[in-house]
Design a protein around this motif. Structure first.
Motif, PDB file in Angstrom:
ATOM      1  N   LEU A  26       3.707  61.708  18.919  1.00 18.04           N
ATOM      2  CA  LEU A  26       4.863  61.661  18.009  1.00 18.04           C
ATOM      3  C   LEU A  26       4.342  61.483  16.583  1.00 18.04           C
ATOM      4  O   LEU A  26       3.533  60.585  16.316  1.00 18.04           O
ATOM      5  CB  LEU A  26       5.769  60.483  18.368  1.00 18.04           C
ATOM      6  CG  LEU A  26       6.991  60.302  17.461  1.00 18.04           C
ATOM      7  CD1 LEU A  26       8.044  61.384  17.730  1.00 18.04           C
ATOM      8  CD2 LEU A  26       7.610  58.925  17.653  1.00 18.04           C
ATOM      9  N   SER A  49       2.735  57.371  13.356  1.00 19.71           N
ATOM     10  CA  SER A  49       2.484  58.222  14.518  1.00 19.71           C
ATOM     11  C   SER A  49       2.210  57.384  15.761  1.00 19.71           C
ATOM     12  O   SER A  49       1.860  56.204  15.667  1.00 19.71           O
ATOM     13  CB  SER A  49       1.327  59.178  14.243  1.00 19.71           C
ATOM     14  OG  SER A  49       0.192  58.452  13.890  1.00 19.71           O
ATOM     15  N   ILE A 104      14.942  59.790  15.662  1.00 21.07           N
ATOM     16  CA  ILE A 104      13.952  60.468  16.518  1.00 21.07           C
ATOM     17  C   ILE A 104      14.654  61.047  17.748  1.00 21.07           C
ATOM     18  O   ILE A 104      14.368  62.165  18.167  1.00 21.07           O
ATOM     19  CB  ILE A 104      12.827  59.485  16.938  1.00 21.07           C
ATOM     20  CG1 ILE A 104      12.033  59.037  15.709  1.00 21.07           C
ATOM     21  CG2 ILE A 104      11.899  60.127  17.968  1.00 21.07           C
ATOM     22  CD1 ILE A 104      11.076  57.869  15.958  1.00 21.07           C
ATOM     23  N   ASN A 118       7.748  65.412  14.651  1.00 20.46           N
ATOM     24  CA  ASN A 118       7.133  66.313  15.631  1.00 20.46           C
ATOM     25  C   ASN A 118       6.856  65.543  16.904  1.00 20.46           C
ATOM     26  O   ASN A 118       6.304  64.439  16.867  1.00 20.46           O
ATOM     27  CB  ASN A 118       5.805  66.872  15.108  1.00 20.46           C
ATOM     28  CG  ASN A 118       6.018  67.862  13.982  1.00 20.46           C
ATOM     29  OD1 ASN A 118       7.136  68.335  13.758  1.00 20.46           O
ATOM     30  ND2 ASN A 118       4.958  68.172  13.268  1.00 20.46           N
ATOM     31  N   PHE A 119       7.253  66.154  18.031  1.00 21.21           N
ATOM     32  CA  PHE A 119       6.982  65.557  19.341  1.00 21.21           C
ATOM     33  C   PHE A 119       6.205  66.578  20.163  1.00 21.21           C
ATOM     34  O   PHE A 119       6.654  67.717  20.298  1.00 21.21           O
ATOM     35  CB  PHE A 119       8.298  65.179  20.028  1.00 21.21           C
ATOM     36  CG  PHE A 119       8.123  64.616  21.416  1.00 21.21           C
ATOM     37  CD1 PHE A 119       7.360  63.471  21.628  1.00 21.21           C
ATOM     38  CD2 PHE A 119       8.705  65.235  22.508  1.00 21.21           C
ATOM     39  CE1 PHE A 119       7.187  62.953  22.899  1.00 21.21           C
ATOM     40  CE2 PHE A 119       8.543  64.718  23.795  1.00 21.21           C
ATOM     41  CZ  PHE A 119       7.785  63.574  23.989  1.00 21.21           C
ATOM     42  N   LEU A 128      11.330  62.741  25.933  1.00 25.54           N
ATOM     43  CA  LEU A 128      11.439  61.583  25.030  1.00 25.54           C
ATOM     44  C   LEU A 128      12.715  60.802  25.384  1.00 25.54           C
ATOM     45  O   LEU A 128      13.815  61.327  25.255  1.00 25.54           O
ATOM     46  CB  LEU A 128      11.493  62.107  23.587  1.00 25.54           C
ATOM     47  CG  LEU A 128      11.040  61.161  22.489  1.00 25.54           C
ATOM     48  CD1 LEU A 128      10.750  61.941  21.218  1.00 25.54           C
ATOM     49  CD2 LEU A 128      12.049  60.093  22.198  1.00 25.54           C
ATOM     50  N   LEU A 148       7.285  59.825  26.506  1.00 29.85           N
ATOM     51  CA  LEU A 148       7.376  58.758  25.501  1.00 29.85           C
ATOM     52  C   LEU A 148       8.680  57.995  25.703  1.00 29.85           C
ATOM     53  O   LEU A 148       9.760  58.593  25.733  1.00 29.85           O
ATOM     54  CB  LEU A 148       7.336  59.362  24.094  1.00 29.85           C
ATOM     55  CG  LEU A 148       7.569  58.384  22.932  1.00 29.85           C
ATOM     56  CD1 LEU A 148       6.467  57.345  22.854  1.00 29.85           C
ATOM     57  CD2 LEU A 148       7.636  59.140  21.608  1.00 29.85           C
TER      58      LEU A 148
END
Ligand code: ATP
Length: 238
Positions: free
Chosen positions: A5, A26, A50, A62-63, A81, A158
């Motif tokens: 992430l 991050s 997010i 960004n994932f 996520l 995540l």
């Protein structure tokens, strides 16, 4: 290697109130990363952005190498996520098992869902013992277990936890925090948001301190735990 992430220059506002002011941080695969800060620092706003529940004014998220700040929230869940929200948001009239199954809404692999229900019950045996009971009869700590179990039902890469220790007894807090470490050992990457700096930094590979919408300090969990400013402001020491 790119991080799992990456949040870059993220700004989020509610009308004219800018709650998150160009923050960057991050999370590397396999880490527990803690975001600490007092009430109103912008932690929940960051997690909700997010997750796709709020849209940023500017910045990037960004994932797994993909930009997600325009992706619908349910697709972000499908990408791996998951978010266990502040206040748990369980459905009190539904049973424990029904609450858990809601976490699997984006999946259609029925047999694997059954296996993951069993995994949730292995993680938190009390959920298995009371699987048919309405979730509203649970204590705060049990509801927190349920919220975490539900988030795990989407099989996340995540997992984001918003203040899991809020309102819990020291014993229950220990159970929840031990589970964070267990989930990390099972391969889940974790972004942990907490007001309880001590508990969150102890378990963190890396930590960020958020104050009025800005990241003011960052470092390994160990470094932050011994940092003078953190000790004074967050650990109640002189
Ligand atoms: P808490 O632990 O209280 O949830 P937090 O660090 O998660 O704190 P946020 O909830 O993200 O902080 O709030 C950040 C700022 O945004 C605060 O000033 C808060 O008052 C404001 N805020 C949060 N939600 C809204 C909203 N829906 N409308 C307007 N302002 C909001």
């Amino acid at each position: 290697m790119t991080a799992m992430l990456e949040v870059k220059d993220l700004e989020v506002a509610y009308g004219k109130i800018v709650a998150v002011k160009k923050i960057s941080f991050s999370v590397e695969q396999g880490q527990v990363v803690s975001l600490i800060g007092t009430n109103g620092a912008g932690k929940t706003t960051t997690l909700r952005t997010i997750s796709g529940l709020l849209r940023p004014n500017s910045g990037q998220i960004n994932f797994m190498g993909q930009p997600i700040h325009h992706v619908p929230a349910h697709d972000i869940v499908s990408m791996g996520l998951a978010h266990s929200p502040e206040g748990r948001r369980i459905f009190p009239r539904l049973s424990v098992e029904e609450n858990l199954l809601l976490g699997a809404f984006a999946r259609n692999d029925t047999a694997a869902i059954r296996t993951d229900l069993d995994a949730a019950y292995a993680l938190f045996p009390i959920l298995g013992e009371r699987r048919k009971q309405p979730a509203g009869t649970f204590s705060g700590g049990e509801q927190q277990m349920l919220a975490m179990g539900r988030a795990m039902m989407s099989k996340p890469k995540l997992l984001m936890l918003d203040e899991p220790s809020m309102g819990l007894s020291p014993i229950m807090m220990k159970v929840i925090m031990t589970t964070v470490t267990a989930l990390q050992q099972q391969g889940t990457t974790i972004l942990l948001v907490e007001q309880n700096a001590q508990a969150a930094l102890k378990r963190a590979d890396y930590g960020y301190v958020l104050e009025v919408g800005k990241i003011v300090l960052h470092g390994s969990g160990r470094e932050l735990l011994v940092n003078d400013e953190v000790r004074k402001a967050y650990l109640g020491e002189d």
